[in-house]
Design a protein around this motif. Sequence first.
Motif, PDB file in Angstrom:
ATOM      1  N   ASP A   1       0.864  -1.200  -0.028  1.00 35.01           N
ATOM      2  CA  ASP A   1       0.157   0.138  -0.075  1.00 35.01           C
ATOM      3  C   ASP A   1       0.755   1.147   0.015  1.00 35.01           C
TER       4      ASP A   1
ATOM      5  N   PRO B   1      -3.590   2.902  -7.467  1.00 34.14           N
ATOM      6  CA  PRO B   1      -3.980   1.552  -7.623  1.00 34.14           C
ATOM      7  C   PRO B   1      -3.049   0.571  -8.530  1.00 34.14           C
TER       8      PRO B   1
ATOM      9  N   GLY C   1      -9.547  -6.653  -3.537  1.00 34.55           N
ATOM     10  CA  GLY C   1      -9.765  -5.104  -3.090  1.00 34.55           C
ATOM     11  C   GLY C   1      -8.984  -4.244  -4.255  1.00 34.55           C
ATOM     12  N   LEU C   2      -7.473  -4.716  -4.377  1.00 32.21           N
ATOM     13  CA  LEU C   2      -6.691  -4.042  -5.370  1.00 32.21           C
ATOM     14  C   LEU C   2      -7.177  -3.926  -6.740  1.00 32.21           C
TER      15      LEU C   2
ATOM     16  N   GLU D   1     -10.119  -1.411  -6.739  1.00 30.67           N
ATOM     17  CA  GLU D   1      -9.563   0.007  -7.034  1.00 30.67           C
ATOM     18  C   GLU D   1      -9.173   0.323  -8.213  1.00 30.67           C
ATOM     19  N   GLN D   2      -8.394  -0.696  -8.973  1.00 33.39           N
ATOM     20  CA  GLN D   2      -7.950  -0.349 -10.373  1.00 33.39           C
ATOM     21  C   GLN D   2      -9.053  -0.157 -11.192  1.00 33.39           C
TER      22      GLN D   2
END
Length: 188
Positions: free
Chosen positions: A76, A81, A137-138, A141-142
């Motif tokens: 992080d 992202p 989740g990543l 976000e992207q």
Amino acid sequence: MNEINSSETRDIILDVAEKLIYKSGIAATGMDLLVKTAGVSRKSIYRYFANKDDLVVAALKRRDERWMQWFSGEVDKAPTPLARLLNLFPVLKGWFESEGFRGCAFINTSGETGDPRDPVRQVAKMHKQKLLDYVTGLCVEQGIERPEQLARQVLILIDGAITLALVMGDHDAADQAQDVLKTLLAIE
């Protein structure tokens, strides 16, 4: 034996168990070795854990929490992202190159148990699910169209890179996994 307060004693036992299990496996981590290495009495261990299996599960749960916190915290640090998704692999490579790297504790200990319902296997499954959820989740976000699908592919890349780093001594497996991710994302 001089023993400190109960919370500290439990933490010492868990720290030592985690290190010994990661280094040598569950079977090689006997109670006598735990007692000697932790500097606590056998009675103290059994005060906190009903048996070795309970201790192993508690140590693995603790490792899961620590490893996930470390890993997500490092990943992080990337500013965007996309950079966070790509940063999965440089973070892994740094781990591969660290002293004492012995692969994934959860894959390793799962290999010591035959029953998929075994509590050790259940902790390993929980860990992999948490890692999958984090990667999903990543991907969300992207703005990935099918984030769950890509996250599963990335988890395969992560575990594959970890395995190659351990078995083959190939720390560059992380770079190669990142290259595959770039291909999946259609970026150069």
